[in-house]
Enzyme design. Sequence first.
Site, PDB file in Angstrom:
ATOM      1  N   TYR A   1      40.476 -53.970  15.499  1.00 30.95           N
ATOM      2  CA  TYR A   1      41.618 -54.323  16.359  1.00 30.95           C
ATOM      3  C   TYR A   1      42.300 -53.059  16.835  1.00 30.95           C
ATOM      4  O   TYR A   1      42.595 -52.178  16.034  1.00 30.95           O
ATOM      5  CB  TYR A   1      42.635 -55.162  15.575  1.00 30.95           C
ATOM      6  CG  TYR A   1      42.707 -56.570  16.122  1.00 30.95           C
ATOM      7  CD1 TYR A   1      43.230 -56.804  17.390  1.00 30.95           C
ATOM      8  CD2 TYR A   1      42.221 -57.642  15.396  1.00 30.95           C
ATOM      9  CE1 TYR A   1      43.260 -58.080  17.916  1.00 30.95           C
ATOM     10  CE2 TYR A   1      42.242 -58.916  15.916  1.00 30.95           C
ATOM     11  CZ  TYR A   1      42.767 -59.136  17.180  1.00 30.95           C
ATOM     12  OH  TYR A   1      42.779 -60.395  17.705  1.00 30.95           O
TER      13      TYR A   1
ATOM     14  N   GLU B   1      45.106 -52.943  19.461  1.00 31.42           N
ATOM     15  CA  GLU B   1      46.138 -53.255  20.460  1.00 31.42           C
ATOM     16  C   GLU B   1      46.949 -52.008  20.765  1.00 31.42           C
ATOM     17  O   GLU B   1      47.320 -51.255  19.860  1.00 31.42           O
ATOM     18  CB  GLU B   1      47.057 -54.353  19.919  1.00 31.42           C
ATOM     19  CG  GLU B   1      46.383 -55.714  19.925  1.00 31.42           C
ATOM     20  CD  GLU B   1      47.194 -56.761  19.189  1.00 31.42           C
ATOM     21  OE1 GLU B   1      47.908 -56.389  18.233  1.00 31.42           O
ATOM     22  OE2 GLU B   1      47.102 -57.934  19.552  1.00 31.42           O
TER      23      GLU B   1
ATOM     24  N   ASP C   1      38.763 -54.649  45.513  1.00 37.08           N
ATOM     25  CA  ASP C   1      38.034 -55.211  44.380  1.00 37.08           C
ATOM     26  C   ASP C   1      36.563 -54.852  44.600  1.00 37.08           C
ATOM     27  O   ASP C   1      35.853 -55.493  45.363  1.00 37.08           O
ATOM     28  CB  ASP C   1      38.226 -56.726  44.316  1.00 37.08           C
ATOM     29  CG  ASP C   1      37.454 -57.365  43.167  1.00 37.08           C
ATOM     30  OD1 ASP C   1      36.667 -56.657  42.510  1.00 37.08           O
ATOM     31  OD2 ASP C   1      37.639 -58.580  42.932  1.00 37.08           O
TER      32      ASP C   1
ATOM     33  N   THR D   1      34.298 -54.736  38.124  1.00 36.78           N
ATOM     34  CA  THR D   1      33.644 -55.157  36.888  1.00 36.78           C
ATOM     35  C   THR D   1      32.753 -54.010  36.451  1.00 36.78           C
ATOM     36  O   THR D   1      32.403 -53.128  37.246  1.00 36.78           O
ATOM     37  CB  THR D   1      32.755 -56.404  37.082  1.00 36.78           C
ATOM     38  OG1 THR D   1      31.769 -56.104  38.064  1.00 36.78           O
ATOM     39  CG2 THR D   1      33.568 -57.615  37.503  1.00 36.78           C
TER      40      THR D   1
ATOM     41  N   LYS E   1      28.075 -55.246  36.766  1.00 34.85           N
ATOM     42  CA  LYS E   1      27.258 -55.571  37.942  1.00 34.85           C
ATOM     43  C   LYS E   1      26.480 -54.312  38.341  1.00 34.85           C
ATOM     44  O   LYS E   1      25.663 -53.858  37.564  1.00 34.85           O
ATOM     45  CB  LYS E   1      28.141 -56.163  39.033  1.00 34.85           C
ATOM     46  CG  LYS E   1      28.785 -57.484  38.568  1.00 34.85           C
ATOM     47  CD  LYS E   1      29.654 -58.152  39.617  1.00 34.85           C
ATOM     48  CE  LYS E   1      30.285 -59.423  39.051  1.00 34.85           C
ATOM     49  NZ  LYS E   1      31.240 -60.033  40.007  1.00 34.85           N
TER      50      LYS E   1
ATOM     51  N   ARG F   1      29.789 -56.231  29.857  1.00 38.95           N
ATOM     52  CA  ARG F   1      30.674 -57.130  30.602  1.00 38.95           C
ATOM     53  C   ARG F   1      32.116 -56.680  30.377  1.00 38.95           C
ATOM     54  O   ARG F   1      32.553 -56.498  29.240  1.00 38.95           O
ATOM     55  CB  ARG F   1      30.510 -58.576  30.123  1.00 38.95           C
ATOM     56  CG  ARG F   1      29.098 -59.080  30.194  1.00 38.95           C
ATOM     57  CD  ARG F   1      29.034 -60.578  30.131  1.00 38.95           C
ATOM     58  NE  ARG F   1      29.245 -61.141  31.441  1.00 38.95           N
ATOM     59  CZ  ARG F   1      28.298 -61.239  32.385  1.00 38.95           C
ATOM     60  NH1 ARG F   1      27.080 -60.830  32.144  1.00 38.95           N
ATOM     61  NH2 ARG F   1      28.570 -61.752  33.556  1.00 38.95           N
TER      62      ARG F   1
HETATM   63  C1  LIG Z   1      32.331 -60.859  39.727  1.00 37.26           C
HETATM   64  C2  LIG Z   1      33.597 -60.666  40.439  1.00 37.26           C
HETATM   65  C3  LIG Z   1      34.832 -60.819  39.786  1.00 37.26           C
HETATM   66  C4  LIG Z   1      35.009 -61.470  38.424  1.00 37.26           C
HETATM   67  O1  LIG Z   1      34.341 -60.964  37.374  1.00 37.26           O
HETATM   68  P1  LIG Z   1      34.160 -61.807  36.008  1.00 37.26           P
HETATM   69  O2  LIG Z   1      33.781 -60.722  35.063  1.00 37.26           O
HETATM   70  O3  LIG Z   1      33.076 -62.784  36.295  1.00 37.26           O
HETATM   71  O4  LIG Z   1      35.449 -62.459  35.662  1.00 37.26           O
HETATM   72  C5  LIG Z   1      35.984 -60.501  40.490  1.00 37.26           C
HETATM   73  N1  LIG Z   1      35.915 -60.076  41.752  1.00 37.26           N
HETATM   74  C6  LIG Z   1      34.749 -59.951  42.427  1.00 37.26           C
HETATM   75  C7  LIG Z   1      34.758 -59.478  43.842  1.00 37.26           C
HETATM   76  C8  LIG Z   1      33.552 -60.244  41.797  1.00 37.26           C
HETATM   77  O5  LIG Z   1      32.413 -60.132  42.477  1.00 37.26           O
END
Ligand SMILES: *Cc1c(COP(=O)(O)O)cnc(C)c1O
Length: 438
Positions: free
Chosen positions: A75, A77, A221, A248, A251, A257
């Site tokens: 933990y 925090e 994003d 993220t 990806k 993740r």
């Molecule tokens: C995949 C994605 C997210 C969310 O990611 P998670 O890990 O699935 O919650 C947010 N914004 C965009 C543009 C994405 O492609």
Amino acid sequence: MSNPLKSQQIDRQMAQQTTATARNLAALAESDPAVYSALLGEEQRERDGIELIPSENYTFPEVLTVLGSVFTNKYSEGYPGRRYYGGQTFTDEIENLARDRAKAVFNCEHANVQPLSGSAMNQAVYLGLLTPGDTIMAMDLSHGGHLTHGAPVSHMGDLFNFVRYVTDPVDGSIDFDRVRADAHRTKPKMMLCGYTSYPRDIDYAAFKAIADEVGAITMTDASHFGGLVAGKAMANPFDFGFDLVTTTTHKSLRGPRGGMILCRKPFAKKIDKSVFPGLQGGPHMNAVAGIAVTLQKAQTAEFQRYAADVLSNAQVLAKEFKQAGVSLVTGGTDNHMLVLNTMASFGIDGRVAEEALDQVQITTNKQIIPDDPNPPLRPSGIRIGTPAATARGMGSQEMVQLADWMLRCLRAPEDSAVLETVRAEVEALCQRFPVPGI
Ligand SMILES: *Cc1c(COP(=O)(O)O)cnc(C)c1O
């Protein structure tokens, strides 16, 4: 047990390996054969098929190692040097490494590496910098925006007043005249670009100019293309004066993740407070360790080559599909992704296309296209991307082959002889390109 793989595989694992990992795996096999056989099944699925979902990837073997490590026990925090529990020598070390590397890779002033996922990361930004009811401009879901960009079914869509912009009906690019008009009319506090299904790059300069005219905070994003920015294959929004970039980590970046919030200094305190204690409790330190490992790799020439190859592989697919007369949303791609209008090209909806390709172990996802006349579960297209196949070392030759297989399947989605032939050819190719980490 019903899975014939199980006993053979267990025997082999136990005979060959003496490392702690192997011992742990053997313990799992013995104590929970159901989970163990599902694990083996998933390994086989990932090995024997071609992964074309553009948001998926194969993480680095070293990331798998730290994800399964003792960092999951701790933990922590708070933030390095300011924790609420003792015993933080090594968690501090890991989080500092991850933050420093994030700042170096993305050329930014501050990084928060604790968000548990992409969705939590975007929520932390909205809730930390804005007040419920404030106006945010973001891309419409059916034109390529993400659920977390204020889709009506999302909690954030309820809490904030999202104004959605769309793409040009002719060339499919973001319609900046309309973005400007809407921005002046609605006076957003924040303007958000970034996408989950849009095959083009973003004109950050145009976007920033409009945001400045109305005094909006600028956010990208980059969840889909964070790895391509890190690998210097695509533009970095910070070079255009953006305030925040979220991404993220699992990806195109090929990490564990998770999510990261990168920002300019003036936003740092509010962002950190918003992630913890605002939205989350203890961070997942095994994932933070994975982010550190990933960002060290992202600084290498090899990763830059990978990012460039992701883009050139997408170009090859686009060229092959266009030559075959396939209708591509926006007419092509600038990034790692293509959206095929299967309805217009083959007379089949995205679900039929996805299912036909599933049968030959080419994994894609059905996808709504701009102003789709079809319902979301039977949309007009599919979305494909090159990050995972490229991570296996597949190049232009394999992309040409892949396009040919897909065309054969999509032209004859019910022809089991065609599907069987293609499936065998897909498996043969996969044998030549091992999956990292398996
Ligand atoms: C995949 C994605 C997210 C969310 O990611 P998670 O890990 O699935 O919650 C947010 N914004 C965009 C543009 C994405 O492609």
